[in-house]
Motif scaffolding. Sequence first.
Motif, PDB file in Angstrom:
ATOM      1  N   ILE A  12       2.513 -21.417   7.932  1.00 47.13           N
ATOM      2  CA  ILE A  12       3.828 -20.770   8.613  1.00 47.13           C
ATOM      3  C   ILE A  12       4.565 -22.030   9.601  1.00 47.13           C
ATOM      4  CG2 ILE A  12       2.733 -18.448   8.459  1.00 47.13           C
ATOM      5  CD1 ILE A  12       2.211 -18.462  11.422  1.00 47.13           C
ATOM      6  N   LYS A  69      -0.449 -10.849   5.423  1.00 50.01           N
ATOM      7  CA  LYS A  69       0.025  -9.790   6.441  1.00 50.01           C
ATOM      8  C   LYS A  69       0.528 -10.551   7.766  1.00 50.01           C
ATOM      9  CE  LYS A  69      -3.075  -6.557   4.685  1.00 50.01           C
ATOM     10  NZ  LYS A  69      -4.122  -5.350   5.262  1.00 50.01           N
ATOM     11  N   TYR A  70       1.326  -9.874   8.562  1.00 53.47           N
ATOM     12  CA  TYR A  70       2.040 -10.633   9.580  1.00 53.47           C
ATOM     13  C   TYR A  70       1.846  -9.714  10.992  1.00 53.47           C
ATOM     14  CZ  TYR A  70       4.199 -12.717   5.552  1.00 53.47           C
ATOM     15  OH  TYR A  70       4.410 -13.284   4.218  1.00 53.47           O
ATOM     16  N   ALA A  95      -0.230 -15.019  11.032  1.00 55.34           N
ATOM     17  CA  ALA A  95      -0.250 -14.587   9.468  1.00 55.34           C
ATOM     18  C   ALA A  95      -1.627 -14.770   9.020  1.00 55.34           C
ATOM     19  CB  ALA A  95       0.672 -15.614   8.683  1.00 55.34           C
ATOM     20  N   THR A 130       5.228  -6.182  12.117  1.00 52.52           N
ATOM     21  CA  THR A 130       4.317  -6.638  10.983  1.00 52.52           C
ATOM     22  C   THR A 130       5.169  -7.217   9.761  1.00 52.52           C
ATOM     23  OG1 THR A 130       3.928  -4.476   9.989  1.00 52.52           O
ATOM     24  CG2 THR A 130       2.344  -5.060  11.697  1.00 52.52           C
ATOM     25  N   GLU A 131       6.547  -7.195  10.067  1.00 59.09           N
ATOM     26  CA  GLU A 131       7.399  -7.745   8.841  1.00 59.09           C
ATOM     27  C   GLU A 131       7.360  -9.230   8.937  1.00 59.09           C
ATOM     28  OE1 GLU A 131       8.924  -5.977   6.809  1.00 59.09           O
ATOM     29  OE2 GLU A 131       8.194  -4.129   7.669  1.00 59.09           O
ATOM     30  N   ALA A 132       7.661  -9.780   7.494  1.00 56.09           N
ATOM     31  CA  ALA A 132       7.695 -11.193   7.428  1.00 56.09           C
ATOM     32  C   ALA A 132       8.514 -11.993   8.342  1.00 56.09           C
ATOM     33  CB  ALA A 132       7.590 -11.596   5.922  1.00 56.09           C
ATOM     34  N   LYS A 133       9.781 -11.361   8.528  1.00 55.94           N
ATOM     35  CA  LYS A 133      10.729 -11.992   9.237  1.00 55.94           C
ATOM     36  C   LYS A 133      11.114 -11.155  10.560  1.00 55.94           C
ATOM     37  CE  LYS A 133      12.710 -13.606   4.848  1.00 55.94           C
ATOM     38  NZ  LYS A 133      13.750 -13.395   3.894  1.00 55.94           N
ATOM     39  N   GLY A 161      11.008 -16.631  10.157  1.00 56.13           N
ATOM     40  CA  GLY A 161      10.026 -16.423   9.516  1.00 56.13           C
ATOM     41  C   GLY A 161      10.382 -16.312   7.902  1.00 56.13           C
ATOM     42  N   ARG A 162       9.395 -16.085   7.235  1.00 59.46           N
ATOM     43  CA  ARG A 162       9.745 -15.991   5.539  1.00 59.46           C
ATOM     44  C   ARG A 162       8.666 -15.339   4.764  1.00 59.46           C
ATOM     45  NH1 ARG A 162       7.707 -20.281   2.240  1.00 59.46           N
ATOM     46  NH2 ARG A 162       6.393 -21.934   3.595  1.00 59.46           N
ATOM     47  N   GLU A 163       8.962 -14.714   3.723  1.00 57.33           N
ATOM     48  CA  GLU A 163       7.940 -14.046   2.915  1.00 57.33           C
ATOM     49  C   GLU A 163       7.004 -15.114   2.174  1.00 57.33           C
ATOM     50  OE1 GLU A 163       6.049 -10.605   2.054  1.00 57.33           O
ATOM     51  OE2 GLU A 163       8.199 -10.479   2.609  1.00 57.33           O
TER      52      GLU A 163
END
Length: 896
Positions: free
Chosen positions: A744, A769-770, A793, A777-780, A761-763
């Motif tokens: 990351i 998991k974030y 992450a 807890t979202e990727a972005k 952030g990015r997927e």
Amino acid sequence: MLLLCCITQLTAQAQFQDQKHTNIWYFGTAGLDFNSGKPVPLTNSAMDAFEGTASIADDQGNLLFYSDGTTVWNKQHQVMANGSGLLGHSSSAQSCLIVPKPGSKTIYYLFTTDNNGRSNGLRYSTIDMSRAGGLGEVTEKNILLYTPTAEKLTATLHQNKKDIWVVSHEYGSNTYYSYLVTENGIKTVATKSSIGNTIPSDLNGVSAIGCMKISPDGSKIAVTNFIGNSVQIFAFDKTTGMLLSLPSLSSSVSLPVGTSPYGVEFSPDNTKLYVTVDAGTRLIQYDLSSNLEATIIASRREVAQINLNSSTRYVGNSLQLGPDGKIYVAKVTNTHIGVINNPNAAGAAINYVDNGVDLGGRKSQMGLPAFIQSYFSYSYDVKYTLNCFGQPSHFSFDAPPWEQPTFMQWDFGDPASGANNTSSNLSASHNFSAPGTYTVTFTRHINNKTETYAITFQIQAPPVVDLGPERKICPGASVTLGATIANANYTWSTGATSPTITTSTPGTYWVDVKVGNCTTRATVKVSHLPLPVVNLGPDKELCQGDVLGLNAFNQGTTYRWQDGSTDATFRVTSPGTYRVEVTNAEGCTVVDEINIKYNDLPVVNLGPDKDICANTTITLDATQSGMTYRWQDGSTAPTFTVRAPGKYSVTLTNSKGCSATGSININHLPLPVVNLGRDTTLCTGETLLLNATFPNSTYLWQDGSTSPTFTVKESGTYWVDVTNEFGCTVRDQIWVPYLVRPTIFLGNDTTLCYGDTLVIGRELPGGVKYKWQDGSTEAKLTVTKPGVYKLSAYNQHCEANDEIRIKFKDCVGGLFVPNIITPNGDGLNDVFFVHGLMEDNWELKIYSRWGKEVYRANNYKNDWAPPAAAGTGVYFYHLTHPATGRTYKGSLEVVF
């Protein structure tokens, strides 16, 4: 005086008259039964014959079989075995004729003619009525006698009253063939007579059509000439089979009758001749009694009209004398036939009835069944069968059954028999009271006259013969049977002709002892005494160590074995021949013996007991040539694989059935205990210590190292072999995969203008998991205010961390150039957007990190974003306003 054999018929003048061979008729689709004395219709025929047929019954008047010349049907109206495919023709005027073989009760010959003079000619087939359970079988078929033949066929008795003449007419000539049937079969060399008119050959063969008959007494023969419109008549020599001219007639004389003569028949008294003419519609009569040509021709008269149902005019209708002395007239396609009630009379006195016999709904065609004409002849003489004293003799008078005397009586010349000395029946039997000479007289009153017939003969006393009581002998012994009488002749059931015979075969024996003309039969039974039942069984092969008990026990018998012992049983323990004689109370002895052979046992060796490691197997091998195997678990292979400790055994059986068993004990040695643990997943940079330590053991790892421990530093499969002091080895292994920590990067610290937003952030792929510093807890994460932003992450249990510091400033009246964009299509920071870029003539150049120009715009519209294929990286920008000379340079990070 007649001195005659007591069992022989003395006269043969009327051999056939007491038989009822002509009592069943089948023709067209119809049938008639004459057994009651008058014709009764039969509706069970399986035949549909257009012209000639033949049928025959046994001595009691029961149907045997019938035929149309192509097929034979038995008494059950089924096609007889092998009874199809005969080469006669159902449209031949006299298609077939049945002749019994003289001296036989079961053999018959069926003669057949083809139609229209065709090439099948005259043939015969043999029928054996003893076959197929009494239903008969055609045993030989279609034996050719000659070809071609006309459709004419008749038969009569030989002068010897035993043999039979069968007469036919060659097609295309004036030659007649007479074949003699004797007890030896058919004489295939015929008597030939060339006489009278020639039957011409014609294209359609119609000149072959017509019938031929011999008179009942066998003296004359008449032939219809269908084309010549005449009837020829000849004398017949019953001794030679020759056709001859009548004394007053030339050989070529024909009797004119009218058009198309077809059917022909003689009256029972042989004086009248009947012919059908004009397509079977008229009946002509001749009187033959004068034997004068002119008188016979002048006697011609039409005596009846024959009325037919069908409008079609066929060639003619047959005539046939019946067992009742009447002549029957076929009527084509009619349910009735005509009948001449008084055929011996002249003119209208014949009493012809056109619809004389109702056929019960069945139909007549052109033909009626053919018979041996002698069946209808009578000798007007006494016939008799004489037996010796003690048995009845039989007498009869051979006269037509329709003649009814006003008185008849037998006088047997035996007053001592009392009331039995006379009889008023046509046939009678008498048991004479004593041996001696007798004269028997038969008297009858008929036609206003008295007739007397006498015969003289001797009744002999039969010899007295006694073979004694039943003879009982031991099987294998013999006995002599005797019946010695002076001046006697002997015939034994064995065929011997001596006074005595010797036999050892059980059965019933008889002897016919003949003295003079009398024969007495004596019978004696020879039987076997019972034998002991002894059966030691077949020879045997035993195995070493086997014991066999032999048992010869019979109630009330004595025993003697080969070694002299006398018990009922014997115990066998060694090879050899064992024999016993068993004798019963009647003195009959039976001997039996048995051969005993001993065979060797197989040799089985599985080796000594064995110790093996608990985790290994061992294969036991019992292989030997010619053996079968059975292990302790029932398996049958020659080898057995041992996987557990215990006792193991195998039984070997050789080709002689002898078996032997061997066994072995298998013990297990202890194993070292090894446990590297369960498969374990590590994160990049971690290590794992594997420990295989076990007392008194050595170690071998996958890389060849021999330490009791091993440190894992990279992904892979790790194993160790641990060997204890007994040499037993156990291997354990473990799979250790490594997980790569998530990568990351939130970018470099940056400054934004107030009012701007930045997505960081990015997927990441692989189910990462974030967790952000604020717990999201979202990727972005979308940034709208200054601060330090942190991201953790997780890839399973492997963790990576990053943070970014973002500042904000007031950008009013100037430009703000971002140092990061995220062109991932989410609508946030997707393009290189320069805040405050109000003019429309700014020039923008973008360079890769290697200095290559990747983008140029002379009037930049805030819309540049690199393609996704370019990937995350750092770019450099050069923003210039040509009019004012304002220039901005810097780096730009692109994060996907």
